[in-house]
Design a protein around this motif. Structure first.
Motif, mmCIF file in Angstrom:
data_model
loop_
_atom_site.group_PDB
_atom_site.id
_atom_site.type_symbol
_atom_site.label_atom_id
_atom_site.label_comp_id
_atom_site.label_asym_id
_atom_site.label_seq_id
_atom_site.Cartn_x
_atom_site.Cartn_y
_atom_site.Cartn_z
ATOM 1 N N ALA A 58 0.814 -1.222 0.000
ATOM 2 C CA ALA A 58 0.000 0.000 0.000
ATOM 3 C C ALA A 58 0.846 1.269 0.000
ATOM 4 N N SER A 59 2.180 1.115 0.002
ATOM 5 C CA SER A 59 3.103 2.260 0.013
ATOM 6 C C SER A 59 2.835 3.178 1.206
ATOM 7 N N VAL A 60 2.756 2.583 2.380
ATOM 8 C CA VAL A 60 2.567 3.342 3.622
ATOM 9 C C VAL A 60 3.820 3.138 4.474
ATOM 10 N N PRO A 61 4.845 3.977 4.282
ATOM 11 C CA PRO A 61 6.120 3.773 4.976
ATOM 12 C C PRO A 61 6.016 3.865 6.489
ATOM 13 N N GLY A 62 5.103 4.705 6.986
ATOM 14 C CA GLY A 62 4.949 4.820 8.435
ATOM 15 C C GLY A 62 4.523 3.498 9.042
ATOM 16 N N ASN A 63 3.518 2.876 8.444
ATOM 17 C CA ASN A 63 3.059 1.584 8.934
ATOM 18 C C ASN A 63 4.115 0.502 8.731
ATOM 19 N N ALA A 64 4.832 0.571 7.597
ATOM 20 C CA ALA A 64 5.862 -0.421 7.316
ATOM 21 C C ALA A 64 6.972 -0.367 8.366
ATOM 22 N N LEU A 65 7.450 0.842 8.655
ATOM 23 C CA LEU A 65 8.498 0.995 9.665
ATOM 24 C C LEU A 65 7.997 0.592 11.046
ATOM 25 N N LYS A 66 6.723 0.866 11.288
ATOM 26 C CA LYS A 66 6.135 0.471 12.574
ATOM 27 C C LYS A 66 6.197 -1.036 12.746
ATOM 28 N N GLN A 67 5.902 -1.769 11.676
ATOM 29 C CA GLN A 67 5.907 -3.228 11.774
ATOM 30 C C GLN A 67 7.320 -3.770 11.940
ATOM 31 N N VAL A 68 8.301 -3.118 11.300
ATOM 32 C CA VAL A 68 9.697 -3.523 11.496
ATOM 33 C C VAL A 68 10.079 -3.342 12.961
ATOM 34 N N LEU A 69 9.683 -2.193 13.521
ATOM 35 C CA LEU A 69 9.968 -1.929 14.925
ATOM 36 C C LEU A 69 9.242 -2.929 15.825
ATOM 37 N N PHE A 70 8.005 -3.280 15.458
ATOM 38 C CA PHE A 70 7.222 -4.246 16.229
ATOM 39 C C PHE A 70 7.935 -5.598 16.318
ATOM 40 N N CYS A 71 8.595 -5.982 15.238
ATOM 41 C CA CYS A 71 9.312 -7.263 15.253
ATOM 42 C C CYS A 71 10.375 -7.249 16.346
ATOM 43 N N GLY A 72 11.132 -6.139 16.413
ATOM 44 C CA GLY A 72 12.150 -6.022 17.445
ATOM 45 C C GLY A 72 11.564 -5.958 18.837
ATOM 46 N N LEU A 73 10.480 -5.180 18.983
ATOM 47 C CA LEU A 73 9.846 -5.040 20.289
ATOM 48 C C LEU A 73 9.176 -6.339 20.735
ATOM 49 N N ALA A 74 8.662 -7.104 19.773
ATOM 50 C CA ALA A 74 8.047 -8.383 20.119
ATOM 51 C C ALA A 74 9.091 -9.326 20.701
ATOM 52 N N LEU A 75 10.283 -9.324 20.120
ATOM 53 C CA LEU A 75 11.355 -10.156 20.652
ATOM 54 C C LEU A 75 11.778 -9.671 22.040
ATOM 55 N N TYR A 76 11.840 -8.342 22.207
ATOM 56 C CA TYR A 76 12.199 -7.768 23.507
ATOM 57 C C TYR A 76 11.145 -8.122 24.564
ATOM 58 N N GLY A 77 9.880 -7.950 24.211
ATOM 59 C CA GLY A 77 8.801 -8.268 25.137
ATOM 60 C C GLY A 77 8.782 -9.731 25.511
ATOM 61 N N TRP A 78 9.068 -10.589 24.550
ATOM 62 C CA TRP A 78 9.120 -12.026 24.789
ATOM 63 C C TRP A 78 10.182 -12.344 25.845
ATOM 64 N N ILE A 79 11.349 -11.706 25.695
ATOM 65 C CA ILE A 79 12.440 -11.917 26.644
ATOM 66 C C ILE A 79 12.053 -11.397 28.033
ATOM 67 N N MET A 80 11.474 -10.189 28.087
ATOM 68 C CA MET A 80 11.123 -9.586 29.371
ATOM 69 C C MET A 80 10.060 -10.392 30.113
ATOM 70 N N TRP A 81 9.018 -10.842 29.394
ATOM 71 C CA TRP A 81 7.953 -11.605 30.042
ATOM 72 C C TRP A 81 8.458 -12.990 30.462
ATOM 73 N N THR A 82 9.345 -13.582 29.664
ATOM 74 C CA THR A 82 9.920 -14.877 30.038
ATOM 75 C C THR A 82 10.746 -14.731 31.312
ATOM 76 N N ARG A 83 11.520 -13.654 31.390
ATOM 77 C CA ARG A 83 12.321 -13.390 32.588
ATOM 78 C C ARG A 83 11.414 -13.150 33.795
ATOM 79 N N GLY A 84 10.325 -12.426 33.584
ATOM 80 C CA GLY A 84 9.398 -12.151 34.673
ATOM 81 C C GLY A 84 8.766 -13.415 35.218
#
Length: 213
Positions: A58-84
């Motif tokens: 759809a040529s929506v760079p804001g949403n595209a970059l958001k999803q790239v960031l989400f991938c990183g944050l999802a991995l971070y959240g996974w680690i944090m919740w596992t540690r918790g």
């Protein structure tokens, strides 16, 4: 890549399979987050990858970059919740402190201003409609996901603020499934906020009693 545009027609509008499936998984993430299960994060990672594909088509760079960031944050959240879970056998939710709220708000305001300027001045990032709205959604979603990874009740409120802009932006960009899902998000987010707030208060009371005992 032809698969990015694969989909079907509904009332004359082309619905992307990536957009539909990614948003179904996004709804599942909200449901899983309310229950504080570790499945929240792998499901969010998968949904982010699918929505990345939809945003590229759809040529929506804001949403595209958001999803790239989400991938990183999802991995971070996974680690944090596992540690918790390893430390306390459960995900303990709490309300953010005044300092944490100031940091989250500051990141939202400053981040939106910086990213909006990138959308305006970088040719490959330019958006067709409202770079400020795209920047706000991008930064707000990142802030909300980070707060979620820290099990802060306040992340639900940030999501509400993002939804208020996300609906018109998604519809304007032709991501009709995303626009509809944002509306469903709003209801689910309010329920999640109520549940997490209630739980944070119930765990805070025993702690206060232990301190005064």
């Amino acid at each position: 890549m032809n698969w990015l545009g694969a989909g079907f027609e509904v009332f004359g509008e082309h619905i992307l399979w990536t957009d539909l499936t990614g948003n179904v998984l996004s709804l599942a993430v909200v449901w899983l987050a309310m229950r504080k299960t570790l499945w929240t994060w792998p499901v969010q990672l998968t949904g982010a990858l699918l929505l990345l594909a939809a945003s590229l088509h759809a040529s929506v760079p804001g949403n595209a970059l958001k999803q790239v960031l989400f991938c990183g944050l999802a991995l971070y959240g996974w680690i944090m919740w596992t540690r918790g879970r390893r430390e306390t056998d459960a995900i303990v939710v709490r309300q953010a402190t005044a300092r944490e709220r100031a940091v989250l708000l500051g990141a939202l305001v400053v981040g939106t201003a910086v990213v909006a300027q990138l959308f305006v001045h970088l040719d490959w990032l330019k958006v067709a409609w409202s770079p400020w709205a795209n920047a706000y959604i991008f930064v707000g979603s990142a802030v909300a996901t980070f707060a979620q990874s820290r099990a802060l009740v306040d992340f639900w409120i940030v999501w509400v603020l993002v939804d208020l802009v996300g609906v018109p932006l998604a519809l304007k960009s032709g991501l009709y499934v995303s626009g509809a899902v944002y509306g469903i998000f709003f209801v689910m987010v309010m329920v999640g906020f109520r549940n997490w707030l209630r739980e944070s208060r119930s765990t805070q009371i025993p702690r206060q009693k232990a301190v005064t005992a």
